[in-house]
Structures are given as C-alpha cells and as structure tokens.
Scaffold this active site. Structure first.
Site, short mmCIF file in Angstrom:
data_model
loop_
_atom_site.label_atom_id
_atom_site.label_comp_id
_atom_site.label_asym_id
_atom_site.label_seq_id
_atom_site.Cartn_x
_atom_site.Cartn_y
_atom_site.Cartn_z
N SER A 127 0.83 -1.20 0.00
CA SER A 127 0.00 0.00 0.00
C SER A 127 0.87 1.25 0.00
CB SER A 127 -0.92 0.00 1.22
OG SER A 127 -1.85 -1.06 1.16
N ASP A 307 -15.13 -8.54 1.37
CA ASP A 307 -14.23 -7.75 2.20
C ASP A 307 -14.82 -6.38 2.54
OD1 ASP A 307 -11.72 -7.02 3.43
OD2 ASP A 307 -11.29 -5.85 1.64
N CYS A 348 -28.57 2.50 -15.79
CA CYS A 348 -27.34 1.74 -16.01
C CYS A 348 -27.53 0.69 -17.10
CB CYS A 348 -26.90 1.07 -14.72
SG CYS A 348 -26.44 2.21 -13.39
#
Length: 451
Positions: A127, A307, A348
């Site tokens: 990161s 996650d 969309c």
C-alpha cells in the site's frame, strides 16, 4: 460431503482481523474491531489448519490462491506464515499449484521477511499512495506521524530480494489532483510494473458525517471506542475522492501509459477494460456482471459476503460450524452475487458503457439516477468519462490482438492517427480536439512524434 468448485473461489483471510500498526484516517476497516469486543485478534493454529484444509479440499482448479490481508497481516509474525506454508505442503494435492499473496503496509518488512516471501514466491500487495507528501496525507501511525519512510524501507528489502510487488494506491481527496506525480513515482522512482488504483469512497449518514470526517483512527485517547463503519447513508466524507476527479485521474494516467508504457507497466483498471472491450471479461469483481465468488474470512473463522461487507447483516457463518465451501455456495451468497446485476437501475442497463462498468461495486451504489431511481454508483460520472475517453485506444488494441499483433503497438498506431488528424494545424492554432488550448500546448506537446 465436500462441495467442490470447478471455477474456484477466492478468500481474503484476515489472521489479525482489523488490527493494524498504522492508523490511516480513511481506513474504515479499523472500526471492525467493534464486531469482536475483547478479542485477541489472532488466528489460532487449529483454525488455520481447518481453513487451509477446507480451502484446498474444495477446489478442483489447478491453481489455488492463499491470500492474507488485514488489518496488517505481518503482525502475526513470520512463524505463522512458515506454519501456513508447511500445512499447505501437507494438505495440497499433487496437481494443485499454490499462489500465495499478502497485502501489507510494509512497515514491518525486513530482510528476513523479504527472503521468506521470495523463497515461497509470494506476491506482495504494498500500500503506497504516492510520493511522501501525498502518501503521508492520510497514511499515518497511531501518533499521527507519516509512514512513508518506513514503507520505503520495507520496499527496499523487497526489491533487493527480487520479490514480486504489486502497488495498491488509494485515490482520495489528498492525491486525486496529482495523477502524473503518483504514476511517475511508482514507475520511475519505485520501478514497479504492476499498479492498482482503488477509489476511496467513505459512505456515511448525516448523523455520522461529523464523526466520520475525523477519521476511523483511534484518536488521542487510544482506549476510545471507534464508531462501527457500516454501509449506510448517501453522503461521503471529506477524504472521499470526487467522481469527476477520479475519472480525470484515470484518464490522465491512461494517456501517459498509452503513449509510453503499454506492455511494460500493467494497471489493473486498464487490463480489465481491455478484457471487457475484447469480449472476455473476468478477474475483477468490481467490473463483472455478478460477484460473490470472493469472501472475507475473519480471524475467528467467521465468513462474510465480501471484504467490503464485513458487518453483521452479511455474516454467512463460521467455518468451524459450516464448511467454507458450503458458505460460499449458499443461496444467501449466490443471491448476494446476483443482486449486483439484478438491482441495476434502468439508467445503467441502457448505458453505452455498461459492458465495461456493470454498475461498479455494489458498496458504492447509493446515489439516484437523474430521474430519481436509486442504485447508481457514486463514481458513475468518473467511470463514464474514463470509459468514453479510452474507447478508441481500447478498440485499436483489440484489433491488434485479433490480428495476432501486440497491444504494445498502440503508441505508434495512435501517433499515425494523430498525425493524419492534425495534419496542417499550426502550433499556435486552436487544437482540433476541442480543449480550447493552442495545439502546441495540447496535442502538440503531449504527442512525442508530433511535438
């Protein structure tokens, strides 16, 4: 009975839960410790063996990913990962290949870590948010001090040991206006070839906004409880990337990449877009039609739908009570994955870049369409700008692939097209691209062949 998966599934295992040695202001996951009050946040050896056994037995794919994340997974110490490798070697079938990955902030990495990672062919996701002043804007420790120097020291160990590194860069309010500075730092100073850009979108409610804007970090009183971050509300924090700015960030990096680095530097957004343009999508759930094949495993064996959805409403169960594969294949999880497609608003569904976007990540679909229908992605304007901008070069690369040629030929093809398009244009005349700048400042300066 063990459920087997022909197509495989992915688990992000969190051996330390949400516990981390940094206190990044935008890290919503820090607050997930509130789900387990009083816990030690360390995966037990018995649970580790249970997890690896279930993961390996349930896969029939030739390659199985063993992926570690956090929090900060290196806080478990090297012995934990040595045991993990030993267990995998004992449990895997002869026909199984293992791809180890670990996502880390890099602070604890030293020579011993680097040698272990290289010896076991571990892909490291590091990161980094750019050069020092941009990285340290939000990526701070528990004293509020920047982490850049410690991260770079860890990276130096990885580079010396020739460990495979993929940089994960969050794009937020602090670096959204510096795309070239960020990209060139990774390419030229760090020398990395694989980059992921992850937009920071911190969704919150009107009530929570003032608290959320202070950050999810611990604060001055380290015993103070964090507020639990959950996916509610239609407001965003001050740290959140602006949709249009994210689109400009990606397009600016893409223009630099498409002129200089095709085939040399690999950016996840660009690779995924090319696959979608080519008609063979897959690999990244954010831009896939459905999702649900990637779950999160907490340190105590709890499994969550994703996650980004580690919160009570998305807890599927615990692997000590229900096998991991059964949880992944459950009706509840399959419905979670289908909802990504089935809840798309008509706005969309009729979009000309739906094939490339598919509505984006469900966690960010909390805004209304122009006619008031809910469920459009917060980043929609940025995605539309980016995908429309890259249409021509993506089409060129697809044509090159179909002709059996390399996409790395893109820069020369673009240069030839621009030469024909701008033939006879004076350097001080308005650029035909419509930017409003003079040609010498716009395409004339940007294109090395013409400039």
């Amino acid at each position: 009975m063990v459920v087997t998966f022909a197509a495989g599934y992915h688990v992000l295992a969190k051996p330390t839960g949400s516990i981390c040695n940094l206190d990044c202001e935008y890290c919503f996951f820090l607050s997930k410790e509130m789900l387990y009050p009083g816990d030690r946040f360390r995966m037990a050896d018995e649970l580790l063996e249970t997890y690896l056994r279930q993961l390996l037995e349930s896969h029939r794919t030739p390659e199985v990913a063993v992926a570690w994340q956090g929090g900060e997974p290196t806080m478990m110490g090297l012995d934990f990962y040595r045991r993990s490798v030993e267990l995998v070697d004992e449990l895997k079938r002869p026909d199984q290949r293992i791809q180890y990955t670990i996502q880390t902030n890099g602070v604890l990495l030293d020579q011993e870590w680097a040698e272990f990672l290289e010896a076991n062919d571990v892909l490291v996701g590091l990161s980094v948010d750019g050069p020092r002043q941009l990285h340290d804007r939000y990526r701070v420790d528990k004293r509020g001090l920047g982490s850049f120097d410690r991260v770079m020291a860890g990276y130096d160990h990885l580079r010396t040991a020739e460990v495979d590194v993929n940089v994960l860069c969050t794009v937020h309010a602090g670096n959204q206006g510096h795309p070239l500075e960020v990209y060139r730092f990774f390419r030229d100073e760090m020398g990395v070839n694989f980059i992921q850009f992850i937009p920071v979108v911190e969704r919150t409610t009107e009530t929570m906004l003032p608290i959320a804007n202070t950050g999810w970090k611990t604060g001055d009183n380290h015993n103070e409880k964090r507020p639990l971050y959950v996916l509610e509300g239609n407001l965003v924090t001050d740290r959140t990337v602006e949709p249009e700015a994210f689109g400009r960030f990606l397009t600016t990096v893409f223009d630099e990449w498409s002129r200089n680095d095709v085939g040399e530097v690999f950016v996840q957004h660009f690779d995924t877009a090319l696959a979608n343009w080519y008609g063979e999508p897959g690999g990244v759930c954010v831009f896939s039609e459905t999702c649900g094949a990637a779950v999160a495993l907490e340190h105590n064996g709890d499994v969550y739908s994703c996650d980004h959805f580690v919160e009570p409403d998305y807890r599927l169960g615990n692997i000590t009570e229900t096998p991991l594969a059964d949880l992944v294949r459950s009706d509840r999880q399959e419905r979670f994955g289908r909802d990504k497609r089935d809840t798309l608003p008509e706005f969309c569904r009729s979009c000309d870049v739906r094939f490339a976007c598919q509505g984006g990540c469900p966690k960010n679909r909390f805004r209304n369409t122009p006619d008031g229908e809910p469920g459009v992605n917060y980043l929609c304007a940025g995605y539309q700008h980016f995908f429309h901008h890259i249409d021509e070069p993506m089409t060129i690369m697809c044509d090159l692939l179909r002709e059996g040629r390399a996409p790395a030929e893109l820069p020369s093809v673009l240069a030839q097209r621009e030469a024909a398009r701008f033939a006879g244009i004076g350097r001080n005349e308005p650029c035909p691209c419509g930017s409003g700048d003079k040609y010498k400042k716009c395409h004339g300066a940007a294109n090395r062949t013409l400039g």
